[in-house]
Design an enzyme around this catalytic site. Sequence first.
Site, PDB file in Angstrom:
ATOM      1  N   GLU A 111      26.080  -5.862  -6.805  1.00 34.92           N
ATOM      2  CA  GLU A 111      26.170  -5.644  -5.505  1.00 34.92           C
ATOM      3  C   GLU A 111      25.086  -4.977  -4.586  1.00 34.92           C
ATOM      4  O   GLU A 111      24.343  -4.226  -5.827  1.00 34.92           O
ATOM      5  CB  GLU A 111      27.412  -5.136  -4.908  1.00 34.92           C
ATOM      6  N   LYS A 113      23.080  -2.083  -3.058  1.00 41.68           N
ATOM      7  CA  LYS A 113      23.154  -0.343  -3.025  1.00 41.68           C
ATOM      8  C   LYS A 113      22.914  -0.235  -1.581  1.00 41.68           C
ATOM      9  O   LYS A 113      21.564   0.123  -1.307  1.00 41.68           O
ATOM     10  CB  LYS A 113      22.440   0.196  -4.007  1.00 41.68           C
ATOM     11  N   ASP A 115      21.978   1.954   1.911  1.00 40.70           N
ATOM     12  CA  ASP A 115      21.073   3.228   1.689  1.00 40.70           C
ATOM     13  C   ASP A 115      21.774   4.124   2.968  1.00 40.70           C
ATOM     14  O   ASP A 115      21.090   4.246   4.006  1.00 40.70           O
ATOM     15  CB  ASP A 115      19.674   3.133   1.858  1.00 40.70           C
ATOM     16  N   TYR A 222      33.086  -0.737  -0.823  1.00 41.49           N
ATOM     17  CA  TYR A 222      32.501  -1.230  -2.148  1.00 41.49           C
ATOM     18  C   TYR A 222      33.756  -0.762  -3.185  1.00 41.49           C
ATOM     19  O   TYR A 222      33.525  -1.012  -4.486  1.00 41.49           O
ATOM     20  CB  TYR A 222      31.233  -1.105  -2.400  1.00 41.49           C
ATOM     21  N   LYS A 309      17.516   1.109  -9.248  1.00 42.66           N
ATOM     22  CA  LYS A 309      16.740   1.741  -7.927  1.00 42.66           C
ATOM     23  C   LYS A 309      15.651   0.824  -7.694  1.00 42.66           C
ATOM     24  O   LYS A 309      14.795   0.673  -8.759  1.00 42.66           O
ATOM     25  CB  LYS A 309      16.475   3.078  -8.156  1.00 42.66           C
ATOM     26  N   CYS A 403     -24.584   8.633   8.618  1.00 40.77           N
ATOM     27  CA  CYS A 403     -24.132   8.398   7.278  1.00 40.77           C
ATOM     28  C   CYS A 403     -23.842   9.588   6.454  1.00 40.77           C
ATOM     29  O   CYS A 403     -24.645  10.521   6.657  1.00 40.77           O
ATOM     30  CB  CYS A 403     -25.247   7.740   6.554  1.00 40.77           C
ATOM     31  N   CYS A 406     -26.711  10.024   4.017  1.00 41.83           N
ATOM     32  CA  CYS A 406     -28.264  10.047   4.081  1.00 41.83           C
ATOM     33  C   CYS A 406     -28.592  10.627   5.711  1.00 41.83           C
ATOM     34  O   CYS A 406     -29.831  10.462   6.085  1.00 41.83           O
ATOM     35  CB  CYS A 406     -29.135   8.852   3.687  1.00 41.83           C
ATOM     36  N   CYS A 421     -24.524   1.724   7.199  1.00 42.25           N
ATOM     37  CA  CYS A 421     -25.788   2.593   7.079  1.00 42.25           C
ATOM     38  C   CYS A 421     -26.898   1.878   6.976  1.00 42.25           C
ATOM     39  O   CYS A 421     -27.115   1.025   6.031  1.00 42.25           O
ATOM     40  CB  CYS A 421     -25.608   3.718   5.860  1.00 42.25           C
ATOM     41  N   CYS A 427     -30.785   4.897   0.731  1.00 46.54           N
ATOM     42  CA  CYS A 427     -29.287   5.744   0.965  1.00 46.54           C
ATOM     43  C   CYS A 427     -28.907   5.778  -0.332  1.00 46.54           C
ATOM     44  O   CYS A 427     -28.564   4.644  -1.043  1.00 46.54           O
ATOM     45  CB  CYS A 427     -28.398   4.991   1.965  1.00 46.54           C
TER      46      CYS A 427
HETATM   47  S1  IVH Z   1      29.763   2.244  -6.450  1.00 43.73           S
HETATM   48  C1  IVH Z   1      32.274   5.184  -9.214  1.00 43.73           C
HETATM   49  N1  IVH Z   1      28.820   0.545  -4.950  1.00 43.73           N
HETATM   50  O1  IVH Z   1      25.316   4.943  -4.195  1.00 43.73           O
HETATM   51  C2  IVH Z   1      31.441   4.144  -8.217  1.00 43.73           C
HETATM   52  N2  IVH Z   1      27.990   2.893  -4.832  1.00 43.73           N
HETATM   53  O2  IVH Z   1      23.847   6.417  -6.392  1.00 43.73           O
HETATM   54  C3  IVH Z   1      30.595   4.843  -7.083  1.00 43.73           C
HETATM   55  N3  IVH Z   1      26.240   3.300  -3.060  1.00 43.73           N
HETATM   56  O3  IVH Z   1      27.512   7.511  -4.199  1.00 43.73           O
HETATM   57  C4  IVH Z   1      29.693   3.927  -6.241  1.00 43.73           C
HETATM   58  N4  IVH Z   1      25.987   1.151  -2.476  1.00 43.73           N
HETATM   59  O4  IVH Z   1      27.151   6.293  -2.164  1.00 43.73           O
HETATM   60  C5  IVH Z   1      28.842   2.116  -5.272  1.00 43.73           C
HETATM   61  N5  IVH Z   1      27.803  -0.991  -3.764  1.00 43.73           N
HETATM   62  C6  IVH Z   1      27.832   0.104  -4.073  1.00 43.73           C
HETATM   63  C7  IVH Z   1      27.056   0.993  -3.347  1.00 43.73           C
HETATM   64  C8  IVH Z   1      27.228   2.696  -3.799  1.00 43.73           C
HETATM   65  C9  IVH Z   1      25.715   2.275  -2.018  1.00 43.73           C
HETATM   66  C10 IVH Z   1      25.975   4.670  -3.011  1.00 43.73           C
HETATM   67  C11 IVH Z   1      27.352   5.462  -2.975  1.00 43.73           C
HETATM   68  C12 IVH Z   1      27.155   6.278  -4.329  1.00 43.73           C
HETATM   69  C13 IVH Z   1      25.864   6.406  -4.666  1.00 43.73           C
HETATM   70  C14 IVH Z   1      25.322   6.547  -6.110  1.00 43.73           C
END
Ligand code: IVH
Length: 678
Positions: A111, A113, A115, A222, A309, A403, A406, A421, A427
């Site tokens: 899934e 991640k 931000d 999630y 990451k 320049c 020179c 130049c 030069c």
């Molecule tokens: S699962 C025990 N799923 O990333 C499992 N975290 O670096 C806990 N985050 O603290 C996290 N998207 O704030 C999970 N699809 C996702 C996520 C996610 C973002 C964040 C979350 C977590 C941090 C870890």
Amino acid sequence: MSTQAKIQELTAALKEHNYNYYVLANPSISDREFDMKLKELEKLEAAFPQFADPNSPTQQVGGDITKNFNTVPHSTRMLSLGNTYNKEELLDFDTRVAKLIGGIAYQYTAELKFDGFAIALRYTDGKLSQAITRGDGTQGDDVTANVRTIRSIPHQLKGNYPAHLEVRGEIFMHKAAFQRLNEERAKNGEEMYKNPRNTAAGTIKQQDSAEVAKRPLDGFLYQLAEHGKEELDHWDSLQRMREYGLPTNDATQLCNSIEEVWTFIEHWESARKKLSFEIDGVVIKVNSRLQQQEMGFTSKFPRWAMSYKFETERAESKLLSISYQVGRTGAVTPVANLEPMQLLGTTVKRASLHNADFIAQLDVRLGDTVFVEKGGEIIPKIVEVDTSNRSDDSVPTHFASVCPECSTALVREEGEAAYRCPNTMGCPPQIKGRIEHFIGRKAMDVDSLGEGKIDVLYQAGLVRRVADLYQLDKEKILGLSKAIVNEATGDERIISFQEKTVDNILTGIALSKSQPFEKVLFGLGIRFVGETVAKKLAFHFKTMNAVMAADLETLNAVSEIGGVIAKSVIDYFMVTENREEIELLKNAGLVFEVVEKQLASNVLNGAKIVVSGTFTLFSRDELKKIIEDNGGVNVSAISKATDFVIVGDSMGPAKKEKAEKLGVKMISEDDFADMISE
Ligand code: IVH
């Protein structure tokens, strides 16, 4: 209908509309209609507060002022995740998982991640009762009033939920909302926010929930952290959350192998740019709840989950100064000197500013906070300037007028981006640059010489033009030395012309005399005459004299030689110093005409071939030479006319797609070797 019933009806309808709008992204009424219903409900609730639902949609407009957030313990620790940064580390994770599970099959969910910041939501009898920030993982702030303003977070669950339920997820701000907010702040002369994540996290800590409501936040859940007695596999729990009306993200995928996870990662690494919100990686989780339980936790992370990451492409720094570099053609390139920062694992201190127009467009000034990105190029570039911290005495940047090497006044020809130049012959970086170009691998290929040694010879006054190389005297250069400091690392390197070095240099120079004519022509460094054009000219005119004698019309008649190149060639040979140089090189014994070479074979019989990727049997240059020696033609881009592509490792996906689309045959270097040996 009684007032109470009316309030209930409106409340229910608005909740439904919110759900359609924010969770299903499929609104059933217009924004205007929604607002009118909401206003009506507000009025009724104000008159009859005893009938108002505490989770009313009107509460999403905010209003509660929270002086201090209460600290609330988490039901189970809110953990973070271990990180991986490349495929190897990801595969290591998979190996550990396989070992821990012990030979039984397993699946992953992959899934996005998100931000933002993590949140835990508690629902009691289906009603949102508490929202808690992650805090230190054991306890966090109760930000319930603020979370109620987030329209995608339901105040009431749907379906068949247990009496006590806790879900966890991420709250974030969409890129567009962030931008709008910043534009408004700029208009009001307020300080701009840095990025959506910090803004979202700052917003949820606002004391006034009406303020929070003005800054649209969104969220995805999630994790089903508490769910009565029923325990579900992760994939199923996401499905269940959806049934409860909780927002989950659709990009999630169930994967049968780590390779499938990798494909997911590769896809989102580039596709993320198209998302309306920011993600900083991918999270993978072992799908089976039982297997998760078997694997357990380390002191910090679950053993069954891992984050991958993405590389951060953008970093923030400060513009300390601008220096100007002069190239071999006299073009002056501005370079930003930055406060050192980390970008994609390397320390960056400099960034390209391209040209005067680019600087003007950015309006970048000394002391400004700048954002730097690494694109495809090696040199990172400044992509954005944060003007909010600019001091009052900041002045616009004026491009250099003389320049830096020179002091000659710079000129800018019409239609050109670069300042130049004009002191071509006097030069220093232009002179040294021409010599470096001349001895380069694609020209005279004197690999015993390089930038440092050329500098030593230049400083000693022994080379002022390329022809001087062929007059070097062993006695004069023996013993020369100079310390060269590597600007990036600060390391000092001594270049000294010992006997062996000198012999190597002189042998290299002597050998260069047999480089073919097209390489000599390329080595002269005539503007716009690259490797390919040099070849075209050499093979068309056959001799240096013929090239020099050609007029504009004759040059233009050569296929693929346009007006700009033709004019540049004419201009070059008009300069007395250049003609003198040619004469000196001729006397030194360089090859000034095409020597028809014997082909090794003609198996390729004029086939147009593209070489793409990296190879193990041959280098790319070797492959290209073999093609030519066997009667083939090297072409750089794939087109309908291409006969085949020799495919190496890491051939770009775009190229591959193009070849497939055009039906161009792709062969390996082994196939190619077989073809030639036939
Ligand atoms: S699962 C025990 N799923 O990333 C499992 N975290 O670096 C806990 N985050 O603290 C996290 N998207 O704030 C999970 N699809 C996702 C996520 C996610 C973002 C964040 C979350 C977590 C941090 C870890």
